[in-house]
Design a protein around this motif. Structure first.
Motif, PDB file in Angstrom:
ATOM      1  N   ARG A  94       7.335  18.181  16.689  1.00 26.89           N
ATOM      2  CA  ARG A  94       7.845  18.176  18.186  1.00 26.89           C
ATOM      3  C   ARG A  94       8.392  19.650  18.447  1.00 26.89           C
ATOM      4  NH1 ARG A  94       8.580  13.506  20.358  1.00 26.89           N
ATOM      5  NH2 ARG A  94      10.361  14.290  21.938  1.00 26.89           N
ATOM      6  N   ASP A  95       7.640  20.541  18.032  1.00 25.00           N
ATOM      7  CA  ASP A  95       7.871  21.946  18.365  1.00 25.00           C
ATOM      8  C   ASP A  95       7.181  22.578  19.421  1.00 25.00           C
ATOM      9  OD1 ASP A  95       8.227  24.832  18.580  1.00 25.00           O
ATOM     10  OD2 ASP A  95       7.911  25.230  16.287  1.00 25.00           O
ATOM     11  N   VAL A  96       8.027  22.184  20.633  1.00 23.51           N
ATOM     12  CA  VAL A  96       7.451  22.369  22.068  1.00 23.51           C
ATOM     13  C   VAL A  96       6.813  23.685  22.215  1.00 23.51           C
ATOM     14  CG1 VAL A  96       9.656  23.038  23.280  1.00 23.51           C
ATOM     15  CG2 VAL A  96       7.827  21.931  24.602  1.00 23.51           C
ATOM     16  N   LEU A  97       7.650  24.879  21.674  1.00 24.69           N
ATOM     17  CA  LEU A  97       7.327  26.276  22.088  1.00 24.69           C
ATOM     18  C   LEU A  97       5.890  26.374  21.328  1.00 24.69           C
ATOM     19  CD1 LEU A  97      10.657  27.942  21.682  1.00 24.69           C
ATOM     20  CD2 LEU A  97       9.531  27.202  23.535  1.00 24.69           C
ATOM     21  N   ALA A  98       5.738  25.822  20.260  1.00 22.37           N
ATOM     22  CA  ALA A  98       4.528  26.079  19.352  1.00 22.37           C
ATOM     23  C   ALA A  98       3.085  25.611  20.262  1.00 22.37           C
ATOM     24  CB  ALA A  98       4.643  25.542  17.880  1.00 22.37           C
ATOM     25  N   TYR A  99       3.422  24.364  20.590  1.00 24.57           N
ATOM     26  CA  TYR A  99       2.264  23.653  21.460  1.00 24.57           C
ATOM     27  C   TYR A  99       2.025  24.750  22.651  1.00 24.57           C
ATOM     28  CZ  TYR A  99       2.075  19.138  19.006  1.00 24.57           C
ATOM     29  OH  TYR A  99       1.986  18.133  18.096  1.00 24.57           O
ATOM     30  N   THR A 120       0.084  19.737  27.626  1.00 28.49           N
ATOM     31  CA  THR A 120       0.272  18.484  28.122  1.00 28.49           C
ATOM     32  C   THR A 120       1.276  17.779  26.984  1.00 28.49           C
ATOM     33  OG1 THR A 120      -1.772  18.034  29.420  1.00 28.49           O
ATOM     34  CG2 THR A 120      -0.577  16.102  28.436  1.00 28.49           C
ATOM     35  N   ARG A 121       0.755  18.067  25.713  1.00 32.24           N
ATOM     36  CA  ARG A 121       1.755  17.635  24.580  1.00 32.24           C
ATOM     37  C   ARG A 121       3.340  18.327  24.730  1.00 32.24           C
ATOM     38  NH1 ARG A 121       4.021  13.751  22.174  1.00 32.24           N
ATOM     39  NH2 ARG A 121       4.509  14.200  20.034  1.00 32.24           N
ATOM     40  N   ALA A 122       3.356  19.589  24.942  1.00 26.60           N
ATOM     41  CA  ALA A 122       4.627  20.304  25.132  1.00 26.60           C
ATOM     42  C   ALA A 122       5.207  19.468  26.256  1.00 26.60           C
ATOM     43  CB  ALA A 122       4.289  21.614  25.492  1.00 26.60           C
ATOM     44  N   ILE A 123       4.827  19.139  27.547  1.00 21.77           N
ATOM     45  CA  ILE A 123       5.388  18.381  28.516  1.00 21.77           C
ATOM     46  C   ILE A 123       5.831  16.891  28.152  1.00 21.77           C
ATOM     47  CG2 ILE A 123       5.002  17.274  30.953  1.00 21.77           C
ATOM     48  CD1 ILE A 123       3.111  19.829  31.276  1.00 21.77           C
ATOM     49  N   ALA A 130       9.238  24.045  32.325  1.00 19.00           N
ATOM     50  CA  ALA A 130       8.454  24.632  33.270  1.00 19.00           C
ATOM     51  C   ALA A 130       7.415  25.563  32.890  1.00 19.00           C
ATOM     52  CB  ALA A 130       9.354  25.615  34.114  1.00 19.00           C
ATOM     53  N   LYS A 131       7.555  26.261  31.930  1.00 13.93           N
ATOM     54  CA  LYS A 131       6.567  27.247  31.263  1.00 13.93           C
ATOM     55  C   LYS A 131       5.256  26.381  30.843  1.00 13.93           C
ATOM     56  CE  LYS A 131       9.172  31.210  29.814  1.00 13.93           C
ATOM     57  NZ  LYS A 131      10.315  30.690  30.413  1.00 13.93           N
ATOM     58  N   ALA A 132       5.445  25.166  30.231  1.00 17.93           N
ATOM     59  CA  ALA A 132       4.177  24.539  29.940  1.00 17.93           C
ATOM     60  C   ALA A 132       3.585  24.101  31.062  1.00 17.93           C
ATOM     61  CB  ALA A 132       4.648  23.216  29.179  1.00 17.93           C
ATOM     62  N   TYR A 133       4.135  23.586  32.365  1.00 17.36           N
ATOM     63  CA  TYR A 133       3.402  23.271  33.546  1.00 17.36           C
ATOM     64  C   TYR A 133       2.845  24.474  34.042  1.00 17.36           C
ATOM     65  CZ  TYR A 133       6.134  18.789  33.928  1.00 17.36           C
ATOM     66  OH  TYR A 133       6.448  17.381  33.722  1.00 17.36           O
TER      67      TYR A 133
END
Length: 498
Positions: A94-99, A120-123, A130-133
Motif C-alpha cells: 500500500r506504498d502509494v509513493l512507490a507506485y 491507477t493503483r496509487a489512486i 493529486a500527483k498520481a492523477y
C-alpha cells in the motif's frame, strides 16, 4: 519546433537524519539516515551506497529501497529505480509513493501502460493523491489519449485549485486537441498562480503561434527568456515566430543563441537552415541541415529540408538522393515522394516522376495536388486521357483549384486527339479558373482564348488573346507563341498542340 514540456510533479520524500555528524553508522537506520543527509547534499552516489548498506543489514527496510529508487531515477538508472520501487511495494503493497514513482520511471522508459497501471493503483489506495492523477494524465497524453488526460488534470485541479503544473499540462493536452483558446486560458491560470513560470509563458507562446498571433507569441517567449535566459527552446520558438513574421535576421540570431546554449539540438540547426535558405543562403542552409543530420540521422524531415536547399542550388541529383533517404526512413512520407517526383520531372525523368506521384496518391488518395501534378506529367508524356482523368479527380477533391481548371481547359481545347477536345467544356473550365483568380492570370486568359477558338467563337478568342498579351510578364515570356495563336484565330483556325 519543440513540443511543450510537461511537469512531473515528482517529490523526494526522505526522513530526517538522527546521526551525529562524523559518527560511524552501525545499524541499518544509521546508514539509512546518513544516506538521507548525503542526498540532501546532492551526493547521490554516497546516498545510494548508504541505502545499499542499510538494505544489506535489514532487507525489509522499505524506505531504503524507495529512497534508493529515487536516487537511481535522478541518476538516470530507470531500471534500477523500478527494481527498487518494486521491492518497496513487495514489502508494503500500500506504498502509494512507490507506485507513483514507479509509474514515473515506467513512463520515462516508454512503458505508458505500466505507468498508467501504477498511477491507477496509487489512486485506488489514496483517491485524493493529486500527483498520481497528474502523472497518469501525462502517461495518457503520451498515448495521445488527450480526453482522458484532461479528465485526470481536471481531478488534480479539483483537489488542488492552485496547482499551476496541472493547468499547464491541461493546456498542453487542449492544444494537442486543437483547442487553442482553452489552452491559452489554462496557461493564463498557471501564470496567475505563478507569474514566474517560464514554461507556461513558453507554452502559451506555442499556442499563440498556432493561432497566428506571432506578436503575442514573441512577447511570451521574451518573458520566458527574461525568467530563464538559458532555456534554448524559448529562443528556438521565438525564432520560429520571427521566421513567420519574415524577420529572418532576428530568427537566425535566435537559433544561433539556442545553439550556443545547446550545440546538439538538431531542430535549432534545421530551423536556422530554413531561415538561411529563405534568405537565399543555400550553402549556409545545407551546412545547417547537414549538421542536424549528423546529430539525428534517422530524422527524415532533415533530409527533406536539405533536399529543398540542394535543388534551389540546381543540385537535382543531391536533392533526389536526400528525398530517397527520407523515404527509406519513412516509407509513408508522401511529401518526400511528391517532392522527389517534382525533382525527377525537372531532370526529365517523367516515368520516375509519375511513379513517385503514384506512390503519393496510394498513401494519400485525398490530396488533389498529387492528381494535378501527375496529370501534368501524363499530359507531357502524351497521355491526354489519363491526364484529363487526373485533372477531373483533382477538381472533385478541390473545386477551387484554378490550376487544375486551367490545365483541363487547355487540354480540352488544344489536344491533337479529336475525341478529347470539348470546346464548350473548355470554355466552362477556363472561365471558372479566371473567376477564381479574379481575371489576373495571363496564362488562364490565354487558355480561355484557346477554348473559345475550339468552340468556334473566334471573336472571343481574339479578344481574350489580346487581353493576355497586355500582361507585361506574359508578353515577355510567351508573346511569340501567343501571337502565332492570335494569327490562327484571326484566320478562324483553332490551336492544336503537336
Amino acid at each position: 519546433m519543440k513540443n511543450a514540456r510537461c511537469v512531473l510533479g515528482f517529490v523526494l520524500f526522505l526522513a530526517a537524519s538522527l546521526l551525529v555528524h562524523g559518527q560511524t553508522p552501525k545499524t541499518a537506520i544509521d546508514y539509512y539516515n546518513r544516506g538521507v543527509s548525503r542526498a540532501d547534499r546532492h551526493d547521490l552516489e554516497g546516498a545510494i551506497a548508504d541505502w545499499t548498506k542499510a538494505i544489506q543489514i535489514d532487507p525489509r527496510l522499505a524506505r531504503a529501497y524507495y529512497n534508493r529508487g529515487v536516487a537511481r531515477s535522478d541518476k538516470g538508472d530507470l531500471d534500477g529505480a523500478i527494481a527498487d520501487y518494486s521491492k518497496a511495494i513487495e514489502i508494503n503493497p500500500r506504498d502509494v509513493l512507490a507506485y507513483n514513482n514507479r509509474g514515473i520511471a515506467r513512463k520515462d522508459k516508454g512503458d505508458l501502460e505500466g505507468a498508467i497501471s501504477d498511477c491507477t493503483r496509487a489512486i485506488e489506495i489514496n483517491p485524493g493523491f493529486a500527483k498520481a492523477y497528474n502523472n497518469r494524465g501525462l502517461a495518457r497524453a503520451g498515448k495521445r489519449d488527450f480526453d482522458e488526460a484532461i479528465v485526470d488534470y481536471n481531478r488534480v485541479i479539483a483537489i488542488d485549485p492552485r496547482n499551476a503544473p496541472a493547468y499547464n499540462n491541461r493546456g498542453i493536452a487542449r492544444k494537442a486537441k486543437g483547442d487553442l483558446d482553452g489552452a491559452i486560458s489554462d496557461y493564463n491560470k498557471a501564470l496567475e498562480i505563478n507569474p514566474n513560470d517560464a514554461q507556461a509563458y513558453n507554452n502559451r507562446g506555442l499556442a499563440r503561434t498556432a493561432k497566428g498571433d506571432q506578436d503575442g507569441a514573441i512577447n511570451d517567449y521574451n518573458k520566458a527568456i527574461e525568467i530563464n535566459p538559458r532555456d534554448p527552446q524559448a529562443y528556438v520558438n521565438r525564432g520560429v515566430s520571427r521566421v513567420n513574421k519574415r524577420d529572418l535576421d532576428g530568427s537566425i540570431a535566435d537559433f544561433t543563441t539556442a545553439l550556443e546554449i545547446n550545440p546538439h539540438d538538431p531542430k535549432a540547426y534545421s530551423n536556422r537552415g530554413v531561415a538561411r535558405d529563405r534568405k537565399g543562403d543555400h550553402d549556409g542552409a545545407i551546412s545547417d541541415f547537414t549538421k542536424a543530420i549528423e546529430i539525428a540521422p534517422r530524422n527524415g524531415d532533415l533530409y527533406n529540408n536539405r533536399a529543398t536547399a540542394r535543388i534551389a542550388m540546381g543540385d537535382f541529383d543531391g536533392g533526389i538522393a536526400d528525398y530517397s533517404q527520407a523515404i527509406e526512413i519513412n516509407p509513408r512520407d508522401k511529401a518526400a515522394y511528391s517532392s522527389r517526383g517534382v525533382a525527377r520531372k525537372n531532370k526529365g525523368d517523367l516515368d520516375g516522376a509519375i511513379a513517385d506521384f503514384d506512390k503519393a496518391i496510394e498513401i494519400d488518395p485525398g490530396n488533389g495536388d498529387y492528381y494535378y501534378n501527375r496529370g501534368l506529367l501524363r499530359y507531357k508524356r502524351g497521355d491526354g486521357d489519363a491526364a484529363i482523368s487526373d485533372f477531373t479527380k483533382a477538381l472533385a477533391l478541390n473545386p477551387s483549384d484554378s490550376d487544375a481548371y486551367s490545365a483541363a481547359a487547355w487540354l480540352l481545347a488544344t489536344s491533337p486527339k479529336d475525341s478529347l477536345r470539348d470546346g464548350k467544356k473548355a470554355v466552362e473550365f477556363a472561365r471558372k479558373a479566371a473567376e477564381l483568380t479574379s481575371w489576373t492570370d495571363a496564362n488562364i486568359i490565354d487558355a480561355l482564348a484557346a477554348a473559345y477558338a475550339e468552340s468556334g467563337d473566334f471573336e472571343q478568342a481574339i479578344k481574350w488573346e489580346n487581353q493576355a498579351l497586355t500582361f507585361v510578364d506574359f508578353d515577355k515570356d510567351s508573346s511569340a507563341a501567343a501571337r502565332r495563336r492570335l494569327e490562327l484565330y484571326s484566320q478562324h483556325k483553332p490551336y492544336r498542340e503537336q
